[in-house]
Scaffold this motif. Structure first.
Motif, PDB file in Angstrom:
ATOM      1  N   ALA A   1      15.273  13.730   7.567  1.00 55.02           N
ATOM      2  CA  ALA A   1      16.314  13.702   6.543  1.00 55.02           C
ATOM      3  C   ALA A   1      16.032  12.619   5.513  1.00 55.02           C
ATOM      4  O   ALA A   1      16.192  12.829   4.299  1.00 55.02           O
ATOM      5  N   ALA A   2      15.586  11.455   5.992  1.00 51.22           N
ATOM      6  CA  ALA A   2      15.252  10.365   5.072  1.00 51.22           C
ATOM      7  C   ALA A   2      14.032  10.711   4.231  1.00 51.22           C
ATOM      8  O   ALA A   2      13.982  10.412   3.033  1.00 51.22           O
ATOM      9  N   LEU A   3      13.036  11.336   4.858  1.00 43.77           N
ATOM     10  CA  LEU A   3      11.832  11.754   4.136  1.00 43.77           C
ATOM     11  C   LEU A   3      12.177  12.718   3.006  1.00 43.77           C
ATOM     12  O   LEU A   3      11.678  12.579   1.876  1.00 43.77           O
ATOM     13  N   LYS A   4      13.028  13.685   3.299  1.00 39.94           N
ATOM     14  CA  LYS A   4      13.423  14.664   2.275  1.00 39.94           C
ATOM     15  C   LYS A   4      14.073  13.967   1.089  1.00 39.94           C
ATOM     16  O   LYS A   4      13.789  14.299  -0.074  1.00 39.94           O
ATOM     17  N   ALA A   5      14.929  12.977   1.362  1.00 39.92           N
ATOM     18  CA  ALA A   5      15.597  12.250   0.276  1.00 39.92           C
ATOM     19  C   ALA A   5      14.599  11.451  -0.553  1.00 39.92           C
ATOM     20  O   ALA A   5      14.687  11.413  -1.781  1.00 39.92           O
ATOM     21  N   VAL A   6      13.623  10.840   0.114  1.00 40.62           N
ATOM     22  CA  VAL A   6      12.616  10.045  -0.597  1.00 40.62           C
ATOM     23  C   VAL A   6      11.749  10.929  -1.479  1.00 40.62           C
ATOM     24  O   VAL A   6      11.447  10.587  -2.631  1.00 40.62           O
TER      25      VAL A   6
ATOM     26  N   LYS B   1      11.443   7.259  -7.211  1.00 41.62           N
ATOM     27  CA  LYS B   1      10.666   6.146  -6.672  1.00 41.62           C
ATOM     28  C   LYS B   1       9.393   6.645  -5.992  1.00 41.62           C
ATOM     29  O   LYS B   1       8.371   5.973  -5.997  1.00 41.62           O
ATOM     30  N   TYR B   2       9.480   7.829  -5.387  1.00 43.81           N
ATOM     31  CA  TYR B   2       8.309   8.407  -4.725  1.00 43.81           C
ATOM     32  C   TYR B   2       7.185   8.640  -5.724  1.00 43.81           C
ATOM     33  O   TYR B   2       6.024   8.291  -5.480  1.00 43.81           O
ATOM     34  N   HIS B   3       7.510   9.192  -6.860  1.00 47.02           N
ATOM     35  CA  HIS B   3       6.506   9.473  -7.882  1.00 47.02           C
ATOM     36  C   HIS B   3       5.988   8.186  -8.522  1.00 47.02           C
ATOM     37  O   HIS B   3       4.817   8.097  -8.898  1.00 47.02           O
TER      38      HIS B   3
ATOM     39  N   TYR C   1      -0.172   3.496  -6.999  1.00 45.29           N
ATOM     40  CA  TYR C   1      -1.354   3.431  -6.143  1.00 45.29           C
ATOM     41  C   TYR C   1      -2.385   4.519  -6.474  1.00 45.29           C
ATOM     42  O   TYR C   1      -3.371   4.664  -5.762  1.00 45.29           O
ATOM     43  N   ARG C   2      -2.137   5.255  -7.531  1.00 40.87           N
ATOM     44  CA  ARG C   2      -3.057   6.281  -8.013  1.00 40.87           C
ATOM     45  C   ARG C   2      -3.390   7.293  -6.912  1.00 40.87           C
ATOM     46  O   ARG C   2      -4.541   7.615  -6.650  1.00 40.87           O
ATOM     47  N   ILE C   3      -2.353   7.807  -6.296  1.00 45.84           N
ATOM     48  CA  ILE C   3      -2.483   8.775  -5.216  1.00 45.84           C
ATOM     49  C   ILE C   3      -2.376  10.181  -5.791  1.00 45.84           C
ATOM     50  O   ILE C   3      -1.452  10.489  -6.547  1.00 45.84           O
ATOM     51  N   ASN C   4      -3.298  11.050  -5.403  1.00 45.05           N
ATOM     52  CA  ASN C   4      -3.346  12.407  -5.943  1.00 45.05           C
ATOM     53  C   ASN C   4      -2.589  13.403  -5.076  1.00 45.05           C
ATOM     54  O   ASN C   4      -2.799  13.463  -3.861  1.00 45.05           O
ATOM     55  N   ALA C   5      -1.728  14.173  -5.686  1.00 41.90           N
ATOM     56  CA  ALA C   5      -1.136  15.385  -5.087  1.00 41.90           C
ATOM     57  C   ALA C   5      -0.423  15.140  -3.769  1.00 41.90           C
ATOM     58  O   ALA C   5      -0.342  16.031  -2.931  1.00 41.90           O
ATOM     59  N   GLN C   6       0.126  13.968  -3.545  1.00 41.39           N
ATOM     60  CA  GLN C   6       0.830  13.721  -2.291  1.00 41.39           C
ATOM     61  C   GLN C   6       2.100  14.549  -2.169  1.00 41.39           C
ATOM     62  O   GLN C   6       2.603  14.750  -1.061  1.00 41.39           O
ATOM     63  N   SER C   7       2.643  15.023  -3.292  1.00 37.80           N
ATOM     64  CA  SER C   7       3.883  15.798  -3.235  1.00 37.80           C
ATOM     65  C   SER C   7       3.718  17.095  -2.462  1.00 37.80           C
ATOM     66  O   SER C   7       4.704  17.729  -2.092  1.00 37.80           O
ATOM     67  N   LEU C   8       2.490  17.497  -2.182  1.00 39.39           N
ATOM     68  CA  LEU C   8       2.250  18.723  -1.417  1.00 39.39           C
ATOM     69  C   LEU C   8       2.807  18.643  -0.004  1.00 39.39           C
ATOM     70  O   LEU C   8       2.950  19.665   0.660  1.00 39.39           O
ATOM     71  N   VAL C   9       3.135  17.447   0.488  1.00 34.99           N
ATOM     72  CA  VAL C   9       3.726  17.375   1.823  1.00 34.99           C
ATOM     73  C   VAL C   9       5.079  18.073   1.871  1.00 34.99           C
ATOM     74  O   VAL C   9       5.548  18.445   2.945  1.00 34.99           O
ATOM     75  N   GLU C  10       5.706  18.264   0.701  1.00 30.90           N
ATOM     76  CA  GLU C  10       7.029  18.889   0.677  1.00 30.90           C
ATOM     77  C   GLU C  10       7.021  20.300   1.237  1.00 30.90           C
ATOM     78  O   GLU C  10       8.019  20.772   1.757  1.00 30.90           O
TER      79      GLU C  10
ATOM     80  N   GLY D   1       0.855  -1.177   0.000  1.00 32.00           N
ATOM     81  CA  GLY D   1       0.000   0.000   0.000  1.00 32.00           C
ATOM     82  C   GLY D   1       0.891   1.226   0.000  1.00 32.00           C
ATOM     83  O   GLY D   1       2.077   1.161   0.379  1.00 32.00           O
ATOM     84  N   PHE D   2       0.351   2.346  -0.426  1.00 33.80           N
ATOM     85  CA  PHE D   2       1.174   3.546  -0.588  1.00 33.80           C
ATOM     86  C   PHE D   2       1.860   3.953   0.712  1.00 33.80           C
ATOM     87  O   PHE D   2       3.065   4.225   0.749  1.00 33.80           O
ATOM     88  N   GLU D   3       1.110   3.993   1.811  1.00 35.15           N
ATOM     89  CA  GLU D   3       1.692   4.463   3.067  1.00 35.15           C
ATOM     90  C   GLU D   3       2.734   3.485   3.599  1.00 35.15           C
ATOM     91  O   GLU D   3       3.812   3.901   4.058  1.00 35.15           O
ATOM     92  N   LEU D   4       2.443   2.188   3.546  1.00 37.21           N
ATOM     93  CA  LEU D   4       3.409   1.202   4.034  1.00 37.21           C
ATOM     94  C   LEU D   4       4.702   1.242   3.221  1.00 37.21           C
ATOM     95  O   LEU D   4       5.801   1.205   3.786  1.00 37.21           O
ATOM     96  N   GLU D   5       4.575   1.310   1.908  1.00 34.57           N
ATOM     97  CA  GLU D   5       5.785   1.323   1.072  1.00 34.57           C
ATOM     98  C   GLU D   5       6.574   2.606   1.259  1.00 34.57           C
ATOM     99  O   GLU D   5       7.807   2.601   1.230  1.00 34.57           O
TER     100      GLU D   5
END
Length: 265
Positions: free
Chosen positions: A231-236, A241-243, A249-258, A55-59
């Motif tokens: 620090a790990a989150l920023k690298a991911v 691979k993040y995209h 998983y067809r997740i919308n606009a998750q990149s907004l967490v940046e 799943g998106f969150e677990l991965e």
């Protein structure tokens, strides 16, 4: 021209080789250390799929923990118990912590994931839902604890309605809408489409965006762990691979967490 193409191919091969070497190195280091115990919620596709442990969150969490130099082991518990268990000394990382959670004895990461709750109705019903008051007279089926989590305006709009219900079974929410047992749903947009796409034939729906985005952080007992997670989150987030995970998983606009790292402690 052929020389340029070959050169470009060589560069890509070198980058891929470097990435695989880094991944192998991180995996080798992680296997040498005790795993981090990550407290996560129950089954909630496309974010959490217990049977397949993906799943998106677990991965996403698995990749972040790997970048921290560890291997992730997931323990699934109801969301309400996640923070309490961490405070009791159980687990290493408490996930899905709301931005307004700030227990003084814990340390929080930047947001690692974004959920987007919406109201969904059938397009054929032509419902006009522009504000919370428009929900008062509708038969409405929401996810469990929605009235406690979605703010005072929403709670006041639905608390006296005999047509309002909440359920833990989100697949049944979507089924109820398509069978016209209810007029509208309240749920995360990605969870809705996950179940909606499995209905044949699906009906056309209308999305009513009444709610702001919900950002969630991870909590830790040690400040250095929160910093390592960030620090790990920023690298991911900067990795392809993040995209690819978003697309898979067809997740919308998750990149907004940046752009949402505020109030970390």
């Amino acid at each position: 021209m052929l020389t340029s193409v070959l050169a470009l191919t060589d560069v890509r091969m070198i980058k891929m080789g470097c990435f695989l070497l880094l991944l192998f190195s991180l995996t080798s280091q992680a296997q040498e250390k005790p795993p981090l115990q990550v407290l996560v919620g129950m089954n909630k596709p496309p974010y959490v799929q217990i049977e397949t442990s993906d799943g998106f969150e677990l991965e996403l969490l698995r990749e972040i923990v790997l970048r921290m130099g560890y291997r992730a082991e997931f323990t699934h518990v109801p969301n309400k118990r996640i923070q309490t268990l961490l405070q009791q000394g159980i687990g290493d990382i408490a996930t899905l912590q709301p931005m307004n959670n700030a227990q003084s004895e814990l340390f929080y990461s930047c947001p690692y994931i974004r959920y987007q709750n919406v109201v969904v109705s059938l397009e054929a019903e032509s419902l006009s839902i522009m504000q919370f008051n428009d929900l008062r007279d509708l038969s409405l089926l929401a996810f469990q604890n929605a009235s406690q989590l979605l703010g005072d305006d929403y709670r006041q709009a639905v608390e006296n309605s005999y047509k309002y219900r909440e359920t833990v079974e989100q697949s049944s929410q979507v089924e109820s809408l398509h069978k016209k047992r209810v007029q509208a749903l309240v749920m995360d947009v990605n969870i809705f489409y996950y179940h909606h796409d499995k209905i044949s034939p699906p009906q056309q729906v209308k999305i009513h965006p009444l709610f702001p985005a919900s950002y969630y952080r991870a909590a830790f007992r040690k400040a250095e762990d929160a910093k390592a997670f960030d620090a790990a989150l920023k690298a991911v987030l900067q990795d392809d691979k993040y995209h690819l995970l978003q697309e898979r998983y067809r997740i919308n606009a998750q990149s907004l967490v940046e752009g949402a790292c505020e109030g970390s402690r």
